[in-house]
Design a protein around this motif. Structure first.
Motif, PDB file in Angstrom:
ATOM      1  N   PHE A 106       0.858  -1.178   0.000  1.00  0.00           N
ATOM      2  CA  PHE A 106       0.000   0.000   0.000  1.00  0.00           C
ATOM      3  C   PHE A 106       0.897   1.232   0.000  1.00  0.00           C
ATOM      4  O   PHE A 106       2.056   1.181   0.395  1.00  0.00           O
ATOM      5  CB  PHE A 106      -0.975   0.012   1.188  1.00  0.00           C
ATOM      6  CG  PHE A 106      -0.327  -0.001   2.550  1.00  0.00           C
ATOM      7  CD1 PHE A 106      -0.123   1.177   3.261  1.00  0.00           C
ATOM      8  CD2 PHE A 106       0.059  -1.197   3.143  1.00  0.00           C
ATOM      9  CE1 PHE A 106       0.460   1.166   4.526  1.00  0.00           C
ATOM     10  CE2 PHE A 106       0.643  -1.225   4.406  1.00  0.00           C
ATOM     11  CZ  PHE A 106       0.847  -0.041   5.094  1.00  0.00           C
ATOM     12  N   ILE A 107       0.339   2.345  -0.483  1.00  0.00           N
ATOM     13  CA  ILE A 107       1.072   3.597  -0.623  1.00  0.00           C
ATOM     14  C   ILE A 107       0.338   4.673   0.163  1.00  0.00           C
ATOM     15  O   ILE A 107      -0.883   4.818   0.044  1.00  0.00           O
ATOM     16  CB  ILE A 107       1.170   4.025  -2.106  1.00  0.00           C
ATOM     17  CG1 ILE A 107       1.890   2.957  -2.939  1.00  0.00           C
ATOM     18  CG2 ILE A 107       1.841   5.394  -2.242  1.00  0.00           C
ATOM     19  CD1 ILE A 107       3.363   2.788  -2.617  1.00  0.00           C
ATOM     20  N   VAL A 108       1.100   5.445   0.944  1.00  0.00           N
ATOM     21  CA  VAL A 108       0.510   6.498   1.771  1.00  0.00           C
ATOM     22  C   VAL A 108       1.205   7.821   1.486  1.00  0.00           C
ATOM     23  O   VAL A 108       2.437   7.868   1.363  1.00  0.00           O
ATOM     24  CB  VAL A 108       0.639   6.173   3.274  1.00  0.00           C
ATOM     25  CG1 VAL A 108      -0.071   7.237   4.119  1.00  0.00           C
ATOM     26  CG2 VAL A 108       0.086   4.784   3.587  1.00  0.00           C
ATOM     27  N   SER A 109       0.427   8.888   1.388  1.00  0.00           N
ATOM     28  CA  SER A 109       0.973  10.232   1.244  1.00  0.00           C
ATOM     29  C   SER A 109       0.392  11.131   2.331  1.00  0.00           C
ATOM     30  O   SER A 109      -0.752  10.930   2.743  1.00  0.00           O
ATOM     31  CB  SER A 109       0.617  10.829  -0.120  1.00  0.00           C
ATOM     32  OG  SER A 109       1.134  10.067  -1.181  1.00  0.00           O
ATOM     33  N   PRO A 110       1.134  12.146   2.781  1.00  0.00           N
ATOM     34  CA  PRO A 110       0.590  13.077   3.769  1.00  0.00           C
ATOM     35  C   PRO A 110      -0.420  14.042   3.167  1.00  0.00           C
ATOM     36  O   PRO A 110      -1.158  14.712   3.888  1.00  0.00           O
ATOM     37  CB  PRO A 110       1.841  13.821   4.264  1.00  0.00           C
ATOM     38  CG  PRO A 110       2.800  13.740   3.127  1.00  0.00           C
ATOM     39  CD  PRO A 110       2.546  12.418   2.472  1.00  0.00           C
ATOM     40  N   VAL A 111      -0.449  14.117   1.825  1.00  0.00           N
ATOM     41  CA  VAL A 111      -1.434  14.900   1.087  1.00  0.00           C
ATOM     42  C   VAL A 111      -2.025  13.975   0.027  1.00  0.00           C
ATOM     43  O   VAL A 111      -1.533  12.865  -0.171  1.00  0.00           O
ATOM     44  CB  VAL A 111      -0.796  16.130   0.409  1.00  0.00           C
ATOM     45  CG1 VAL A 111      -0.193  17.062   1.444  1.00  0.00           C
ATOM     46  CG2 VAL A 111       0.272  15.708  -0.596  1.00  0.00           C
ATOM     47  N   THR A 112      -3.067  14.423  -0.660  1.00  0.00           N
ATOM     48  CA  THR A 112      -3.615  13.632  -1.762  1.00  0.00           C
ATOM     49  C   THR A 112      -3.031  14.173  -3.061  1.00  0.00           C
ATOM     50  O   THR A 112      -3.376  15.278  -3.493  1.00  0.00           O
ATOM     51  CB  THR A 112      -5.149  13.695  -1.785  1.00  0.00           C
ATOM     52  OG1 THR A 112      -5.654  13.144  -0.562  1.00  0.00           O
ATOM     53  CG2 THR A 112      -5.697  12.897  -2.952  1.00  0.00           C
ATOM     54  N   ASP A 113      -2.137  13.396  -3.655  1.00  0.00           N
ATOM     55  CA  ASP A 113      -1.462  13.804  -4.883  1.00  0.00           C
ATOM     56  C   ASP A 113      -2.041  12.995  -6.049  1.00  0.00           C
ATOM     57  O   ASP A 113      -1.903  11.771  -6.073  1.00  0.00           O
ATOM     58  CB  ASP A 113       0.039  13.558  -4.759  1.00  0.00           C
ATOM     59  CG  ASP A 113       0.809  14.054  -5.962  1.00  0.00           C
ATOM     60  OD1 ASP A 113       0.728  13.409  -7.021  1.00  0.00           O
ATOM     61  OD2 ASP A 113       1.496  15.083  -5.833  1.00  0.00           O
ATOM     62  N   PRO A 114      -2.675  13.657  -7.016  1.00  0.00           N
ATOM     63  CA  PRO A 114      -3.309  12.916  -8.117  1.00  0.00           C
ATOM     64  C   PRO A 114      -2.329  12.052  -8.899  1.00  0.00           C
ATOM     65  O   PRO A 114      -2.683  10.952  -9.347  1.00  0.00           O
ATOM     66  CB  PRO A 114      -3.900  14.024  -9.004  1.00  0.00           C
ATOM     67  CG  PRO A 114      -4.070  15.202  -8.097  1.00  0.00           C
ATOM     68  CD  PRO A 114      -2.933  15.121  -7.114  1.00  0.00           C
ATOM     69  N   GLY A 115      -1.086  12.526  -9.080  1.00  0.00           N
ATOM     70  CA  GLY A 115      -0.103  11.750  -9.831  1.00  0.00           C
ATOM     71  C   GLY A 115       0.294  10.483  -9.099  1.00  0.00           C
ATOM     72  O   GLY A 115       0.432   9.408  -9.710  1.00  0.00           O
ATOM     73  N   VAL A 116       0.479  10.576  -7.787  1.00  0.00           N
ATOM     74  CA  VAL A 116       0.837   9.390  -7.002  1.00  0.00           C
ATOM     75  C   VAL A 116      -0.348   8.428  -6.949  1.00  0.00           C
ATOM     76  O   VAL A 116      -0.182   7.213  -7.064  1.00  0.00           O
ATOM     77  CB  VAL A 116       1.286   9.794  -5.586  1.00  0.00           C
ATOM     78  CG1 VAL A 116       1.625   8.557  -4.764  1.00  0.00           C
ATOM     79  CG2 VAL A 116       2.504  10.724  -5.654  1.00  0.00           C
ATOM     80  N   LEU A 117      -1.546   8.977  -6.784  1.00  0.00           N
ATOM     81  CA  LEU A 117      -2.752   8.139  -6.760  1.00  0.00           C
ATOM     82  C   LEU A 117      -2.873   7.342  -8.058  1.00  0.00           C
ATOM     83  O   LEU A 117      -3.089   6.122  -8.033  1.00  0.00           O
ATOM     84  CB  LEU A 117      -3.979   9.027  -6.545  1.00  0.00           C
ATOM     85  CG  LEU A 117      -5.335   8.359  -6.338  1.00  0.00           C
ATOM     86  CD1 LEU A 117      -6.281   9.311  -5.613  1.00  0.00           C
ATOM     87  CD2 LEU A 117      -5.985   7.921  -7.640  1.00  0.00           C
ATOM     88  N   ALA A 118      -2.732   8.039  -9.187  1.00  0.00           N
ATOM     89  CA  ALA A 118      -2.859   7.361 -10.480  1.00  0.00           C
ATOM     90  C   ALA A 118      -1.790   6.299 -10.666  1.00  0.00           C
ATOM     91  O   ALA A 118      -2.059   5.204 -11.174  1.00  0.00           O
ATOM     92  CB  ALA A 118      -2.790   8.388 -11.610  1.00  0.00           C
ATOM     93  N   ARG A 119      -0.566   6.601 -10.252  1.00  0.00           N
ATOM     94  CA  ARG A 119       0.519   5.636 -10.411  1.00  0.00           C
ATOM     95  C   ARG A 119       0.299   4.409  -9.528  1.00  0.00           C
ATOM     96  O   ARG A 119       0.533   3.270  -9.959  1.00  0.00           O
ATOM     97  CB  ARG A 119       1.863   6.292 -10.084  1.00  0.00           C
ATOM     98  CG  ARG A 119       3.089   5.422 -10.356  1.00  0.00           C
ATOM     99  CD  ARG A 119       3.263   5.119 -11.835  1.00  0.00           C
ATOM    100  NE  ARG A 119       3.387   6.329 -12.631  1.00  0.00           N
ATOM    101  CZ  ARG A 119       4.539   6.979 -12.846  1.00  0.00           C
ATOM    102  NH1 ARG A 119       5.674   6.514 -12.330  1.00  0.00           N
ATOM    103  NH2 ARG A 119       4.573   8.071 -13.580  1.00  0.00           N
TER     104      ARG A 119
END
Length: 236
Positions: A106-119
């Protein structure tokens, strides 16, 4: 010549049908151990100890030196032992790709980044996007985050804030993080948290600094047992 005498026409190829997307695994529920450490060796000892303790899920942050190497080393054995190993503080698509290739579940970000989400979704890995305000939370949900990381939830009201958010947003799958003590875990779960992130509360830093993964495991297991007992799920 009638239509029956015409040369048969070659069959037209059917347009290719898109393959159905494979369902992504679920975001881990319950307790997620968040690992931050100043050195590769200390982080490695912590991850190994948490796996030995059968912590349900471990989020290794990208602020750790050599974090991707640690994920690659432990992802498979963690899963076989009942621990899901993921990556946290993932801030760009390239880092997301590296973590997924190493085996991050699973991948976690401190913000919601559309590029990371899509990847992440392109790699078949669930994504937990960070948010805090109601506007940010709803935007993260609508963007397609598999869960929303409420961070830093401890600074804005804790379990009471989560409970208030879930009243207008009952579909919120919240992963709460930030200044949470082990004793607070049952309260967050009762307020509707999908998962609760714990950092220092689960980790014996002195043991980790000397590379004693077994001692890290003993401490983490004791804390988990105390949480289960307080939550009324003592299995012993």
């Amino acid at each position: 010549m009638t239509w029956m005498d015409e040369e048969p026409r070659p069959a037209q190829p059917r347009p290719a049908q898109p393959r159905p997307a494979q369902p992504r695994p679920a975001v881990p529920a319950g307790v997620i151990a968040v690992v931050r450490a100043p050195t590769f060796a200390e982080a490695r000892a912590i991850v190994r100890g948490l796996i030995l303790a059968a912590v349900p899920a471990v989020e290794l942050t990208m602020t750790v030196p050599g974090a991707v190497r640690i994920i690659a080393e432990f992802a498979a054995c963690a899963l076989s032992g009942g621990t899901v190993l993921g990556a946290g503080t993932v801030l760009d698509p390239e880092a997301c790709s590296a973590c997924a290739a190493a085996g991050a579940a699973f991948i976690v970000s401190p913000v919601t980044d559309p590029g990371v989400l899509a990847r992440a979704h392109d790699r078949g890995v669930p994504y937990v996007g960070g948010a805090l305000t109601p506007t940010e939370v709803l935007a993260s949900m609508r963007a397609g985050s598999d869960a929303v990381k409420l961070f830093p939830v401890g600074s804005v009201g804790g379990a009471g804030y989560l409970r208030a958010l879930r009243e207008p947003l009952p579909g919120l799958r919240a992963v709460v993080s930030g200044e949470i003590a082990a004793a607070e875990v049952p309260g967050y779960l009762a307020a509707g948290a999908h998962a609760v992130c714990l950092g220092g509360a689960l980790i014996d830093r002195a043991a980790a600094r000397r590379g004693d993964a077994d001692a890290v495991a003993v401490h983490a297991r004791r804390v988990l047992d105390e949480i289960m007992e307080a939550d009324g799920h003592d299995d012993h």
